[in-house]
Design a protein around this motif. Structure first.
Motif, short mmCIF file in Angstrom:
data_model
loop_
_atom_site.label_atom_id
_atom_site.label_comp_id
_atom_site.label_asym_id
_atom_site.label_seq_id
_atom_site.Cartn_x
_atom_site.Cartn_y
_atom_site.Cartn_z
N ALA A 281 -5.26 84.95 -0.31
CA ALA A 281 -6.06 86.04 0.40
C ALA A 281 -4.88 86.59 1.15
CB ALA A 281 -7.01 85.56 1.47
N ALA A 282 -4.85 88.28 1.26
CA ALA A 282 -3.67 88.83 1.84
C ALA A 282 -4.10 89.97 2.72
CB ALA A 282 -2.85 89.46 0.91
N LEU A 283 -3.50 90.04 3.81
CA LEU A 283 -3.64 91.28 4.80
C LEU A 283 -2.31 91.99 4.97
CD1 LEU A 283 -5.80 91.24 7.77
CD2 LEU A 283 -3.34 91.94 7.96
N TRP A 284 -2.36 93.34 5.16
CA TRP A 284 -1.06 94.20 5.21
C TRP A 284 -1.48 95.14 6.18
CZ3 TRP A 284 -2.79 93.18 0.40
CH2 TRP A 284 -2.14 92.79 -0.62
N GLN A 285 -0.55 95.84 6.77
CA GLN A 285 -0.68 97.00 7.77
C GLN A 285 0.19 98.03 7.48
OE1 GLN A 285 -0.56 94.47 11.48
NE2 GLN A 285 -1.72 96.17 12.43
N GLY A 286 0.25 98.28 6.05
CA GLY A 286 0.90 99.75 5.44
C GLY A 286 1.97 99.29 4.94
N ASN A 287 2.71 98.20 4.85
CA ASN A 287 3.89 97.93 4.20
C ASN A 287 3.92 96.58 3.63
OD1 ASN A 287 5.48 96.54 6.39
ND2 ASN A 287 4.94 98.28 7.52
N SER A 288 4.88 96.08 3.01
CA SER A 288 4.96 95.08 2.32
C SER A 288 5.51 93.55 3.39
CB SER A 288 5.93 94.69 1.26
OG SER A 288 7.25 95.32 1.55
N ASN A 289 6.36 94.32 4.56
CA ASN A 289 6.93 93.35 5.47
C ASN A 289 5.76 92.88 6.58
OD1 ASN A 289 9.55 93.36 4.48
ND2 ASN A 289 9.91 95.01 6.01
N SER A 290 4.54 93.67 6.40
CA SER A 290 3.50 93.14 7.37
C SER A 290 2.50 92.08 6.82
CB SER A 290 2.69 94.29 7.68
OG SER A 290 2.05 94.76 6.46
N PHE A 291 2.66 91.75 5.43
CA PHE A 291 2.04 90.74 4.76
C PHE A 291 1.65 89.50 5.77
CE2 PHE A 291 2.12 86.74 2.26
CZ PHE A 291 0.80 86.84 1.31
N VAL A 292 0.27 89.10 5.65
CA VAL A 292 -0.30 87.72 6.13
C VAL A 292 -0.95 87.01 4.97
CG1 VAL A 292 -1.93 86.73 7.87
CG2 VAL A 292 -0.54 89.14 8.36
N ASN A 293 -0.60 85.99 4.96
CA ASN A 293 -1.11 84.87 3.88
C ASN A 293 -2.43 84.28 4.75
OD1 ASN A 293 -1.81 82.98 2.10
ND2 ASN A 293 -0.03 81.88 2.28
N LEU A 294 -3.41 85.01 4.51
CA LEU A 294 -4.79 84.43 5.14
C LEU A 294 -4.96 82.97 4.49
CD1 LEU A 294 -7.02 87.48 5.03
CD2 LEU A 294 -5.60 86.44 7.12
N THR A 295 -4.66 82.52 3.42
CA THR A 295 -4.75 81.03 3.06
C THR A 295 -4.25 80.15 3.90
OG1 THR A 295 -4.75 82.18 0.65
CG2 THR A 295 -4.60 79.62 0.85
N ALA A 296 -3.10 80.39 4.56
CA ALA A 296 -2.44 79.51 5.49
C ALA A 296 -3.45 78.96 6.52
CB ALA A 296 -1.36 80.05 6.19
N PHE A 297 -4.66 79.78 6.77
CA PHE A 297 -5.55 79.23 7.72
C PHE A 297 -6.77 78.71 7.47
CE2 PHE A 297 -3.33 83.22 9.17
CZ PHE A 297 -2.88 82.95 10.41
#
Length: 365
Positions: A281-297
């Motif tokens: 599961a992934a979340l971004w804020q407009g660019n690849s560097n903002s990627f958050v791996n929601l699986t980590a939670f």
């Protein structure tokens, strides 16, 4: 002085970006399992003030379900339907399909089984239909004609059905709608790749496929930007567009082998990214560097993969809904909750301009 001011502006905007992006990058997320007790599987696809919409799989079948922040749910399966599912929601309107006599029929609910309203066109040549997205006023999705998919649009009733499929296309589907803009894909030949499609009101379709991509699909739009995926070589890249093929920006995280963005709202995009061991599961804020791996939670060792389907923010928190997949293949409806809300675009602009002006004045003085 001009060059100096330009340097100040560049430094300042970079500084603001560093301040704002960590809002989600460093946010902490709590997990809510929406999985009904005793269910064989579940999947969440929508979230709003009216709750979370999706599907629950029981020993009796698969049924459209609405949760309110816990595993307790309301079964929206219409009377006479053998199965049903929610694909999207907006406000208190839930959209999807229900199966009657083996035929999938597009429809809407407003929170109860009795509220079901069929959108299935009266044309007898249409063998199936499904809503994939709604903005409360307009619904878009798919109809099936002579075994081929057709991009569909409704305005809240079966009689309002419009076929959006371009004349040159052999198949098409519509997956997202907001503010007069509809997105999806079309194909001009059965052997060719998908072409990212943008329909603006009743205008002709725009092809947003990047020039070097072999195929692309758009899954959602907020009427300004579009999100989806584009295939380069053998890898799908999650991406964000701004109304043209040349505006494509890859959201693919470094090291991922495949990714896709399914939804965007308030400057945030959600979807999935795969590093070779299953979707995350992934979340971004407009660019690849903002990627958050929601699986980590997620709880360690409980899920082999996961995915995010929709994001919604109120004054208290940000909510992301989707699923987690267990090692036995069953899915569990999940909601990620963060009390670090995403800043409003207006707030970002005012803050940025204010700091830039202050720095320029000090530099000039």
């Amino acid at each position: 002085m001009v060059l100096a001011n330009q340097k100040v502006f560049s430094t300042c905007t970079a500084f603001i970006s560093c301040l704002l992006l960590p809002c989600m990058v460093n946010a902490q997320w709590s997990i809510v399992s929406l999985h009904p007790t005793g269910a064989l599987g579940s999947f969440a696809r929508g979230v709003s003030m009216a709750g979370q919409g999706g599907t629950s799989i029981t020993t009796s079948g698969s049924f459209a379900s609405v949760w309110n922040g816990s595993s307790s749910y309301v079964n929206l399966n219409p009377v006479g339907a053998t199965s049903s599912s929610i694909s999207a929601q907006s406000g208190n309107q839930f959209a999807g399909s229900a199966s009657f006599g083996g035929t999938s029929r597009a429809g809407l609910w407003t929170g109860s089984s009795a509220s079901w309203q069929s959108l299935h066109p009266a044309d007898p040549s249409i063998s199936a239909s499904r809503v994939w997205a709604t903005d409360s006023v307009t619904q878009v999705g798919t109809t099936e004609l002579s075994g081929q998919f057709r991009a569909a649009k409704w305005l809240g009733s079966a009689s309002s059905y419009v076929d959006l499929t371009p004349v040159s296309a052999v198949v098409a589907e519509a997956f997202g709608v907001r503010g007069g803009a509809t997105v999806g894909y079309f194909k001009t030949s059965f052997s060719g790749g998908e072409r990212a499609a943008l329909w603006l009101n009743n205008s002709a379709v725009l092809d947003l496929t990047p020039s070097s991509a072999s195929s692309s699909v758009l899954y959602d739009t907020d009427s300004v930007v579009q999100v989806g995926k584009a295939e380069f070589g053998s890898s799908n890249h999650a991406g964000i567009w701004q109304g043209s093929a040349s505006s494509f920006v890859s959201l693919a995280p470094a090291g991922s082998i495949s990714s896709v963005a399914y939804y965007t709202a308030g400057g945030v995009q959600v979807g999935e990214a795969d590093y070779g061991s299953g979707a995350r599961a992934a979340l971004w804020q407009g660019n690849s560097n903002s990627f958050v791996n929601l699986t980590a939670f997620l709880p360690v060792g409980q899920f082999q993969s996961s995915g995010a389907r929709m994001v919604w923010t109120d004054s208290n928190a940000t909510y992301v809904v989707g699923y987690g997949r267990h090692t036995d293949g069953s899915t569990e409806a999940l909601m990620w909750v963060s009390t670090s809300p995403v800043p409003e675009p207006g707030t970002v602009i005012v803050l940025t301009v204010g700091i830039v002006v202050t720095m320029l004045r000090r530099r000039s003085g």
